[in-house]
Design an enzyme around this catalytic site. Structure first.
Site, short mmCIF file in Angstrom:
data_model
loop_
_atom_site.label_atom_id
_atom_site.label_comp_id
_atom_site.label_asym_id
_atom_site.label_seq_id
_atom_site.Cartn_x
_atom_site.Cartn_y
_atom_site.Cartn_z
N ALA A 102 5.42 5.59 11.84
CA ALA A 102 5.14 6.86 12.47
C ALA A 102 6.28 7.07 13.61
O ALA A 102 6.41 6.22 14.30
CB ALA A 102 3.93 7.18 12.48
N LEU A 106 0.16 5.85 17.53
CA LEU A 106 1.01 6.22 16.27
C LEU A 106 1.34 4.84 15.76
O LEU A 106 1.52 3.82 16.31
CB LEU A 106 2.25 6.76 16.61
CG LEU A 106 2.23 8.20 16.88
CD1 LEU A 106 3.58 8.68 17.42
CD2 LEU A 106 2.10 8.72 15.61
N ASP A 107 0.99 4.78 14.24
CA ASP A 107 1.39 3.75 13.69
C ASP A 107 2.96 3.28 13.80
O ASP A 107 3.65 4.23 14.19
CB ASP A 107 1.25 3.78 11.91
CG ASP A 107 -0.46 3.91 11.69
OD1 ASP A 107 -1.06 3.45 12.46
OD2 ASP A 107 -0.72 4.53 10.71
N PRO A 108 3.24 1.98 13.62
CA PRO A 108 4.54 1.67 13.71
C PRO A 108 5.52 2.47 12.96
O PRO A 108 6.57 2.73 13.18
CB PRO A 108 4.82 0.13 13.48
CG PRO A 108 3.34 -0.15 13.95
CD PRO A 108 2.45 0.77 13.50
#
Length: 372
Positions: A59, A55-57
């Protein structure tokens, strides 16, 4: 400055899944490190830890954390479909396609809300999508985001992905792919918190009048919108999507905006489900820290087999279980062909592929017998 963590008596290593509700600003690798630290503090020693899908930071949401032998299933979790709630802000496109980047395009056009709902079917099913330049994909051995940050032109190839379902909550409008997708029930969305594919319908419309003729009317059906009614224009919309592996929500958001004759970027992104794991079982960082301070890990730990939802069990007797643990082939199995989770009592033994009455080990699990 805090002192060293107190040494505790080593406990048996756990095997299973912790479902973390990852907050914004924390990277997936950082989340794994936090779990390792908490387990050491709780006295579990050096445990194998991995995650089931980055998960992107920026997100938030469901991040499955695999412990012990469950790390052998992390690859399967990467292949699982996932569900996201995301907000598209119209009017500005950024180089990263989210709030972190610099604005690279603007538009005064805001699409009618009805047009947003009508266009969703053009982004459902198998679609071709170009990933964001700011992604972890490699180009000539280098991460795309490193090249983009260095000011280099990044050209990523289009890829085929599947959008199983795409819904505009609260309107009753949305689409589900004929291929299905196991999206599960929609979860509550926090709408107060305020992403290239080539649509099969052709080039994006250039005016709001075109939106009606292109998207509001479908073959054999009348226009469902009243042309005399005032248009309800949308500055932003929040959508719920269940997608296959490899799908970039930032690209999906960008392409929806383009097809509506405008530009946009993601301002909110939450994963609500990853494979069989939903946000209802996810724990916060505060709950995670409580484990390090003495709370029971077992209250939040899901069994290893929870990551194998839909795979039937194959119960083995002690002799067959020992043979499977040694990687030997089992014969004379009166079961249909397919993938099975072989078990001995309550313990997982191996993933086994059964064909013509013969079962071969695909992945073995070294989980101590609870009866010992």
């Amino acid at each position: 400055m805090t002192g060293p963590e107190p040494r505790q008596e080593s406990r048996p290593h756990p095997h299973g899944w912790l479902i973390l509700d990852k907050p914004r600003g924390l990277g997936s690798t950082q989340a794994v490190a936090a779990v390792r630290r908490v387990l050491r503090k709780a006295g579990y020693g050096k445990v194998k830890v991995g995650h089931g899908g980055t998960l992107d930071p920026l997100a938030e949401g469901v991040l499955p954390i695999a412990l012990g032998e469950a790390t052998k299933l992390a690859g399967r979790m990467l292949d699982a479909s996932k569900t996201y709630a995301f907000t598209v802000q119209f009017g500005e496109e950024t180089d990263t396609l989210d709030m972190e980047g610099e604005v690279v395009a603007t538009s005064e056009r805001r699409p009618p809300l009805a047009a947003v709902a009508a266009i969703l079917e053009h982004f459902t099913g198998e679609i071709d999508q170009v990933p964001p330049s700011y992604s972890a994909l490699k180009v000539d051995g280098k991460r795309a985001y490193d090249l983009a940050r260095a000011g280099e032109e990044v050209a990523l190839a289009s890829r085929r992905v599947t959008v199983h379902s795409l819904v505009l909550p609260g309107t009753g409008r949305g689409t589900v792919s004929e291929a299905g997708g196991g999206g599960g029930s929609p979860h509550p969305l926090r709408l107060d918190e305020s992403p290239l594919h080539q649509p099969a319908a052709g080039p994006p419309p250039r005016a709001e009048e075109d939106l009606y003729s292109t998207f509001a009317t479908t073959a054999g059906r009348p226009d469902p919108f009243d042309p005399a009614a005032p248009l309800e224009l949308a500055d932003s919309v929040t959508l719920l999507a269940n997608v296959s592996k490899g799908t970039y929500i930032r690209s999906l958001a960008r392409d929806i905006a383009h097809a509506l004759g405008t530009v946009g970027h993601v301002t909110y992104l939450r994963r609500t489900q990853a494979g069989p794991f939903t946000e209802t079982r996810a724990i916060s960082l505060d709950k995670l820290e409580e484990i390090g301070n003495g709370a029971r890990l077992e209250d939040h730990l899901l069994p290893l087999e929870a990551g194998l939802d839909g795979i039937p069990a194959l119960t083995l007797d002690p002799e067959s279980a020992q043979a499977a643990r040694q990687g030997r082939v089992l014969s004379g199995m009166p079961h249909p062909d397919g993938l099975y989770l072989a078990t001995s009592g309550d313990n997982p033994v191996a993933l086994m592929e059964l064909s013509g009455g013969t079962a071969k080990v695909v992945r073995g699990f070294n989980v101590p017998d609870t009866a010992e």
